[in-house]
Design a protein around this motif. Structure first.
Motif, PDB file in Angstrom:
ATOM      1  N   GLY A   1      13.316   6.650 -15.893  1.00  0.00           N
ATOM      2  CA  GLY A   1      12.621   5.564 -15.192  1.00  0.00           C
ATOM      3  C   GLY A   1      13.472   4.313 -15.227  1.00  0.00           C
ATOM      4  N   TRP A   2      12.850   3.166 -14.883  1.00  0.00           N
ATOM      5  CA  TRP A   2      13.582   1.903 -14.809  1.00  0.00           C
ATOM      6  C   TRP A   2      12.788   0.787 -15.478  1.00  0.00           C
ATOM      7  N   ASN A   3      13.375   0.150 -16.486  1.00  0.00           N
ATOM      8  CA  ASN A   3      12.798  -1.044 -17.154  1.00  0.00           C
ATOM      9  C   ASN A   3      11.405  -0.805 -17.721  1.00  0.00           C
ATOM     10  N   GLY A   4      11.052   0.440 -17.923  1.00  0.00           N
ATOM     11  CA  GLY A   4       9.704   0.773 -18.391  1.00  0.00           C
ATOM     12  C   GLY A   4       9.500   0.511 -19.874  1.00  0.00           C
ATOM     13  N   ASN A   5      10.603   0.214 -20.589  1.00  0.00           N
ATOM     14  CA  ASN A   5      10.455  -0.083 -22.020  1.00  0.00           C
ATOM     15  C   ASN A   5      10.717  -1.561 -22.316  1.00  0.00           C
TER      16      ASN A   5
ATOM     17  N   VAL B   1      -1.663   3.691 -11.197  1.00  0.00           N
ATOM     18  CA  VAL B   1      -1.704   3.798  -9.732  1.00  0.00           C
ATOM     19  C   VAL B   1      -0.330   4.171  -9.189  1.00  0.00           C
ATOM     20  N   ASP B   2      -0.287   5.206  -8.387  1.00  0.00           N
ATOM     21  CA  ASP B   2       0.953   5.590  -7.705  1.00  0.00           C
ATOM     22  C   ASP B   2       0.598   6.594  -6.624  1.00  0.00           C
ATOM     23  N   THR B   3       1.370   6.586  -5.534  1.00  0.00           N
ATOM     24  CA  THR B   3       1.184   7.653  -4.538  1.00  0.00           C
ATOM     25  C   THR B   3       1.766   8.960  -5.071  1.00  0.00           C
ATOM     26  N   PHE B   4       2.657   8.824  -6.063  1.00  0.00           N
ATOM     27  CA  PHE B   4       3.417   9.947  -6.611  1.00  0.00           C
ATOM     28  C   PHE B   4       4.242  10.629  -5.514  1.00  0.00           C
ATOM     29  N   LEU B   5       4.649   9.800  -4.545  1.00  0.00           N
ATOM     30  CA  LEU B   5       5.482  10.301  -3.442  1.00  0.00           C
ATOM     31  C   LEU B   5       6.865   9.659  -3.451  1.00  0.00           C
ATOM     32  N   GLY B   6       7.071   8.658  -4.334  1.00  0.00           N
ATOM     33  CA  GLY B   6       8.350   7.959  -4.389  1.00  0.00           C
ATOM     34  C   GLY B   6       8.426   6.836  -3.369  1.00  0.00           C
ATOM     35  N   SER B   7       9.445   5.981  -3.529  1.00  0.00           N
ATOM     36  CA  SER B   7       9.672   4.831  -2.651  1.00  0.00           C
ATOM     37  C   SER B   7      10.844   5.151  -1.716  1.00  0.00           C
TER      38      SER B   7
ATOM     39  N   ILE C   1       3.163  -4.590 -12.056  1.00  0.00           N
ATOM     40  CA  ILE C   1       3.407  -4.137 -10.679  1.00  0.00           C
ATOM     41  C   ILE C   1       4.884  -3.772 -10.489  1.00  0.00           C
ATOM     42  N   ASP C   2       5.082  -2.502 -10.152  1.00  0.00           N
ATOM     43  CA  ASP C   2       6.441  -1.994  -9.956  1.00  0.00           C
ATOM     44  C   ASP C   2       6.411  -0.913  -8.867  1.00  0.00           C
ATOM     45  N   ALA C   3       5.769  -1.255  -7.728  1.00  0.00           N
ATOM     46  CA  ALA C   3       5.647  -0.270  -6.643  1.00  0.00           C
ATOM     47  C   ALA C   3       6.692  -0.583  -5.574  1.00  0.00           C
TER      48      ALA C   3
ATOM     49  N   VAL D   1       0.914  -0.352 -11.809  1.00  0.00           N
ATOM     50  CA  VAL D   1       1.015  -0.030 -10.381  1.00  0.00           C
ATOM     51  C   VAL D   1       2.462   0.361 -10.064  1.00  0.00           C
ATOM     52  N   GLY D   2       2.674   1.641  -9.795  1.00  0.00           N
ATOM     53  CA  GLY D   2       4.031   2.160  -9.615  1.00  0.00           C
ATOM     54  C   GLY D   2       4.489   2.717 -10.947  1.00  0.00           C
ATOM     55  N   VAL D   3       4.100   3.969 -11.204  1.00  0.00           N
ATOM     56  CA  VAL D   3       4.322   4.515 -12.556  1.00  0.00           C
ATOM     57  C   VAL D   3       5.411   5.581 -12.611  1.00  0.00           C
ATOM     58  N   TRP D   4       5.761   6.119 -11.424  1.00  0.00           N
ATOM     59  CA  TRP D   4       6.854   7.094 -11.339  1.00  0.00           C
ATOM     60  C   TRP D   4       6.632   8.241 -12.324  1.00  0.00           C
ATOM     61  N   LYS D   5       7.517   8.411 -13.321  1.00  0.00           N
ATOM     62  CA  LYS D   5       7.365   9.545 -14.256  1.00  0.00           C
ATOM     63  C   LYS D   5       6.706   9.126 -15.567  1.00  0.00           C
TER      64      LYS D   5
ATOM     65  N   MET E   1       7.315   6.069 -17.618  1.00  0.00           N
ATOM     66  CA  MET E   1       7.960   5.291 -18.691  1.00  0.00           C
ATOM     67  C   MET E   1       7.160   4.034 -19.067  1.00  0.00           C
ATOM     68  N   SER E   2       6.821   3.201 -18.080  1.00  0.00           N
ATOM     69  CA  SER E   2       6.091   1.958 -18.402  1.00  0.00           C
ATOM     70  C   SER E   2       4.699   2.271 -18.958  1.00  0.00           C
ATOM     71  N   THR E   3       4.050   3.261 -18.383  1.00  0.00           N
ATOM     72  CA  THR E   3       2.715   3.664 -18.865  1.00  0.00           C
ATOM     73  C   THR E   3       2.777   4.092 -20.329  1.00  0.00           C
TER      74      THR E   3
HETATM   75  C1  SAM Z   1      10.446   1.985  -9.436  1.00  0.00           C
HETATM   76  S1  SAM Z   1       9.253   3.251  -9.476  1.00  0.00           S
HETATM   77  C2  SAM Z   1       8.257   2.824 -10.878  1.00  0.00           C
HETATM   78  C3  SAM Z   1       8.990   2.929 -12.198  1.00  0.00           C
HETATM   79  C4  SAM Z   1       8.107   2.962 -13.425  1.00  0.00           C
HETATM   80  N1  SAM Z   1       7.312   1.755 -13.581  1.00  0.00           N
HETATM   81  C5  SAM Z   1       8.895   3.238 -14.686  1.00  0.00           C
HETATM   82  O1  SAM Z   1       8.538   2.714 -15.760  1.00  0.00           O
HETATM   83  O2  SAM Z   1       9.886   3.994 -14.635  1.00  0.00           O
HETATM   84  C6  SAM Z   1       8.241   2.850  -8.099  1.00  0.00           C
HETATM   85  C7  SAM Z   1       7.007   3.740  -7.913  1.00  0.00           C
HETATM   86  O3  SAM Z   1       6.143   3.090  -6.993  1.00  0.00           O
HETATM   87  C8  SAM Z   1       5.490   4.053  -6.191  1.00  0.00           C
HETATM   88  N2  SAM Z   1       5.049   3.373  -4.973  1.00  0.00           N
HETATM   89  C9  SAM Z   1       5.807   2.799  -4.014  1.00  0.00           C
HETATM   90  N3  SAM Z   1       5.059   2.233  -3.069  1.00  0.00           N
HETATM   91  C10 SAM Z   1       3.773   2.434  -3.438  1.00  0.00           C
HETATM   92  C11 SAM Z   1       2.515   2.081  -2.875  1.00  0.00           C
HETATM   93  N4  SAM Z   1       2.422   1.391  -1.740  1.00  0.00           N
HETATM   94  N5  SAM Z   1       1.398   2.454  -3.521  1.00  0.00           N
HETATM   95  C12 SAM Z   1       1.468   3.156  -4.698  1.00  0.00           C
HETATM   96  N6  SAM Z   1       2.627   3.523  -5.274  1.00  0.00           N
HETATM   97  C13 SAM Z   1       3.767   3.165  -4.654  1.00  0.00           C
HETATM   98  C14 SAM Z   1       6.513   5.151  -5.985  1.00  0.00           C
HETATM   99  O4  SAM Z   1       5.899   6.375  -5.714  1.00  0.00           O
HETATM  100  C15 SAM Z   1       7.268   5.130  -7.316  1.00  0.00           C
HETATM  101  O5  SAM Z   1       6.771   6.106  -8.182  1.00  0.00           O
END
Ligand code: SAM
Length: 217
Positions: free
Chosen positions: A32-36, A82-88, A151-153, A55-59, A61-63
């Motif tokens: 992940g990125w900056n989740g710690n 909260v995440d779409t779990f579809l990626g950005s 918020i990291d979406a 908001v934006g939890v990816w795999k 790490m932050s959670t």
């Molecule tokens: C940079 S990653 C999050 C990294 C995470 N916080 C970590 O600790 O590694 C961004 C995440 O935001 C989600 N995302 C992007 N746009 C979104 C939206 N509009 N609604 C919900 N999730 C969204 C993506 O699916 C992705 O998993």
């Protein structure tokens, strides 16, 4: 076992979505990125009941950082994830190895759930597979408010502003909104954070690469 997670789980789902969950094998380290970042553990460890929205939890790490801190401190806390779990957009590239797909569908939800399970913090976590805007609207309708929101979406200017505005409505007075990627490589975040703090008349504090604002009491 935290009661808050069970109460919120019932409010959101009417059932325990962890029941019957079968984890897959996970990597030793959660990617992940900056989740710690230290601001996350610090701000969730205020004594008392604590609802956090990630908001934006990816795999995960932050959670996991925030949920583990709640567990370590023995807090009655919960992280709504909260995440779409579809990626950005930046994660979408043909043949990318960031995550697997099944018939085109990313496997991020299964990876997230399995990482949380492996970290031993299931009792502190509620997944919410939704877009950020829809999730905020559901939480508003259910009257759920948080004391910390990370918020990291999406990272484009309009989306940064929109997410901050939407989740500001479900942030308790005195609560903290933390955003990720305040860095020149993400101009939309830098501009969005500045515009939002101006709009709300709240001081913007930077703990690179996090930007933090506190809602007035
Ligand atoms: C940079 S990653 C999050 C990294 C995470 N916080 C970590 O600790 O590694 C961004 C995440 O935001 C989600 N995302 C992007 N746009 C979104 C939206 N509009 N609604 C919900 N999730 C969204 C993506 O699916 C992705 O998993």
């Amino acid at each position: 076992m935290p009661k808050l997670q069970q109460d919120l789980m019932f409010t959101l789902y009417g059932t325990d979505v962890w029941k019957g969950f079968e984890p897959v094998k996970v990597e030793d380290e959660v990617q992940g990125w900056n989740g710690n970042h230290p601001s996350l553990s610090r701000l969730v460890s205020t004594p008392g009941s604590q609802i956090v929205i990630d908001v934006g939890v990816w795999k995960g790490m932050s959670t996991i950082t925030m949920a583990s801190e709640m567990k370590r401190k023995g807090l009655d806390g919960c992280v709504i994830c909260v995440d779409t779990f579809l990626g950005s957009p930046e994660h979408w590239s043909p043949g990318s190895e960031l995550f697997e797909r099944r018939n085109g569908m990313p496997d991020l939800y299964q990876t997230f759930m399995s990482n949380v399970h492996a970290a031993g913090v299931v009792d502190y976590v509620i997944p919410m597979p939704q877009t950020s805007t829809t999730a905020a609207s559901i939480l508003r309708r259910l009257g759920i408010k948080a004391s910390v929101i990370h918020i990291d979406a999406a990272h484009e200017y309009e989306e940064v502003i929109r997410d901050a505005q939407e989740f500001w409505t479900v942030l308790e007075p005195g609560g903290f909104l933390i955003g990720d990627d305040y860095h020149w490589t993400w101009p939309g975040v830098v501009k969005g954070a500045a515009a939002f703090s101006l709009q709300e008349g709240v001081a913007l504090s930077i703990e690179p690469p996090k930007w933090i604002v506190q809602k007035p009491l």
